[in-house]
Scaffold this active site. Structure first.
Site, PDB file in Angstrom:
ATOM      1  N   GLU A  76      -1.861  -6.968   7.849  1.00 47.33           N
ATOM      2  CA  GLU A  76      -0.483  -6.848   8.328  1.00 47.33           C
ATOM      3  C   GLU A  76      -0.291  -7.718   9.570  1.00 47.33           C
ATOM      4  OE1 GLU A  76       2.469  -6.770   8.039  1.00 47.33           O
ATOM      5  OE2 GLU A  76       3.155  -4.693   7.920  1.00 47.33           O
ATOM      6  N   HIS A 120       0.436  -5.608   2.773  1.00 45.76           N
ATOM      7  CA  HIS A 120       1.259  -4.955   3.785  1.00 45.76           C
ATOM      8  C   HIS A 120       2.635  -5.629   3.807  1.00 45.76           C
ATOM      9  CE1 HIS A 120      -2.570  -3.259   5.260  1.00 45.76           C
ATOM     10  NE2 HIS A 120      -3.038  -4.434   4.844  1.00 45.76           N
ATOM     11  N   ARG A 171      -5.978   1.270   4.213  1.00 47.67           N
ATOM     12  CA  ARG A 171      -4.814   1.753   3.472  1.00 47.67           C
ATOM     13  C   ARG A 171      -4.520   0.850   2.282  1.00 47.67           C
ATOM     14  NH1 ARG A 171      -3.137  -0.249   8.441  1.00 47.67           N
ATOM     15  NH2 ARG A 171      -1.417  -1.744   8.536  1.00 47.67           N
ATOM     16  N   HIS A 191       0.821  -1.213   0.000  1.00 45.83           N
ATOM     17  CA  HIS A 191       0.000   0.000   0.000  1.00 45.83           C
ATOM     18  C   HIS A 191       0.859   1.268   0.000  1.00 45.83           C
ATOM     19  CE1 HIS A 191       0.994   0.812   4.222  1.00 45.83           C
ATOM     20  NE2 HIS A 191       0.836  -0.486   4.434  1.00 45.83           N
TER      21      HIS A 191
END
Length: 368
Positions: free
Chosen positions: A134, A228, A107, A56
Site C-alpha cells: 500500500e 491494496h 492482509r 484484500h
C-alpha cells in the site's frame, strides 16, 4: 468451507452497503482491437480474461477507520468472509490463474490464500514484493480518518487520499508504526518512503508491472494481482489511461474481483456491453460481483470517511448481529441449493457440498 451462488455473492456484497445509490453515466466504445492471446499452456481455458485485480478483505484498521499504509494489520473475521466470497465468485466465473502477485503485507497475503482455497489453486506460484505494498500514509498512519477530516477538512483529506501528486505529511522517525522497525525491510531501509503520493506509489509499482507482470501477460499467462487500494489504483490508472485530474475520483472496494480482457498492446478491451462500468464510471474491466453492489459499497465507504454527520462506524453498524454467523448461514444455505448454479469440481481438493463427484472438469490438473 463456505459455498455461495452467484446470487448469494451479490446479496453478500449488498449486505456490506448501507447507503444511497449514485447514478454514474456510461460511455460507449467502438474501436476493434485484437485480443491478447491466452497461451495453450494456460489453466484459464474457460474465460477470455487476462488479468484480475482483487483488493484484500477487511483488516482491523479498515474496521476501525484508521489510516493503514505499510502497517501490517491482519484480517478481521469479516475480512476472512469477504476474501472467501471473492474466491467463490472467481470459482463461479470459471476464471483460473497461472500465477499470483501480491505485497509483503499479511492482509493481502491471507486474502490470496483464502481466494486460492476457493478456486482450488493453492498450488500456484505466489510472488510477493514490496513494490505492491500500500502507499505510505506518512504521519497520518494510525489516525482515525473521520477525525482527520474534522481537523483538516474534506478537500484536504480527499487530496491526501486520492489525488495524483499530493502526499500526506511525512512520517517522523520516532513514529510508532515506522516500517523501518520491521525486520522484513531490514535490507532496504534506504528505499522506505516517509510518505507517498499516488505518483510516487506508481513509480515503484510501474517497475514491477514492466519487469514482471507485463512479460508474464505477453507469454499468455492469466494473472491474479491481490493488493491494496492505492497501489491497485496506480496500476489501473496506467492500464486504463486515467488522467491525473480524474484519478482523484476513483476508489476501489474490498474483495470484489475486477477482471480485464486485454489487447495485444496490453490495453483494456471494451466490456461486452460497450460501456464503462457503472460503479466508478472509469473502467472497462468487469466487476465479478456486479456493478450495482460495488456502487453501494463505494458509497458506504465514502460516507464512512467524509460524512461527519454520521457518528456510528459503518463497518460495525450492526453490533447486535453476529455478521460472521449471519454470512456463514447464508453461505451454508446456498451450498445446499446445488442445481445448475453449482461450482465445478477441481481435482485435488474436496468438493463443496452440492458439487458433482466422479468426473473430471475442464480445469482439472490431473495427470493424463
Amino acid at each position: 468451507m463456505f459455498k455461495v451462488s452467484a446470487t448469494s455473492s451479490l446479496a453478500l456484497l449488498q449486505r456490506r452497503a448501507a447507503c444511497a445509490r449514485v447514478v454514474v453515466p456510461a460511455a460507449h466504445f467502438s474501436t476493434e482491437r485484437k485480443p491478447l492471446p491466452i497461451s495453450d499452456d494456460s489453466l484459464n481455458t474457460d474465460t477470455p480474461y487476462n488479468i484480475c485485480f482483487v483488493r484484500h478483505g477487511q483488516s482491523t484498521w479498515n474496521r476501525d477507520n484508521r489510516f493503514i499504509g505499510w502497517t501490517d494489520t491482519p484480517l478481521t473475521d469479516d475480512g476472512v468472509v469477504e476474501a472467501t466470497v471473492a474466491g467463490q465468485m472467481l470459482e463461479k466465473s470459471g476464471l483460473l490463474f497461472d500465477e499470483v502477485h501480491t505485497s509483503l503485507l499479511r492482509r493481502s497475503i491471507r486474502t490470496v490464500n483464502l481466494v486460492l482455497m476457493e478456486t482450488g489453486q493453492e498450488y500456484l506460484p505466489l510472488h510477493k514484493t514490496w513494490r505492491l505494498n500500500e502507499r505510505s500514509y506518512g504521519d497520518l498512519v494510525g489516525k482515525n480518518k473521520k477525525e482527520v477530516v474534522m481537523q483538516h477538512g474534506i478537500e484536504q483529506v480527499k487530496s491526501w487520499r486520492r489525488s495524483y501528486d499530493q502526499p500526506p505529511p511525512d512520517m517522523k522517525d520516532d513514529h510508532a508504526y515506522n516500517p523501518a522497525n520491521d525486520p522484513r525491510y531490514k535490507n532496504m531501509l534506504h528505499k522506505l518512503p516517509k510518505a507517498e503520493s499516488l505518483k510516487e506509489t506508481m513509480e515503484r509499482s510501474k517497475v514491477y508491472w514492466e519487469n514482471v507482470i507485463q512479460p508474464a501477460l505477453q507469454e499468455g499467462k492469466t494473472l491474479l494481482v491481490v493488493g491494496h487500494e492505492n497501489n491497485l489504483r496506480s496500476l489501473i490508472m496506467q492500464l486504463e489511461g486515467i488522467s491525473k485530474q480524474d484519478i482523484i475520483n476513483l476508489s476501489l472496494p474490498r474483495a470484489v474481483p475486477l477482471a480485464y480482457r486485454l489487447d495485444t498492446n496490453l490495453k483494456p478491451l471494451d466490456r461486452p456491453d460497450g460501456k464503462l462500468d457503472e460503479a466508478t464510471g472509469f473502467l472497462r474491466g468487469t466487476w465479478i460481483g456486479g456493478d450495482q453492489a460495488v456502487k453501494d459499497i463505494l458509497d458506504r465507504d465514502h460516507k464512512q470517511v467524509y460524512d461527519t454527520s454520521i457518528k456510528e462506524n459503518l463497518e460495525t453498524c450492526t453490533p447486535k448481529v453476529d455478521k460472521y454467523k449471519q454470512w456463514a448461514d447464508v453461505l451454508s444455505s446456498s451450498r445446499k441449493q446445488g442445481g445448475e448454479q453449482r461450482g465445478r469440481t477441481v481435482t485435488g481438493r474436496l468438493p463443496h457440498l452440492g458439487e458433482p463427484n466422479g468426473r473430471l472438469p475442464k480445469a482439472s490438473m490431473a495427470s493424463q
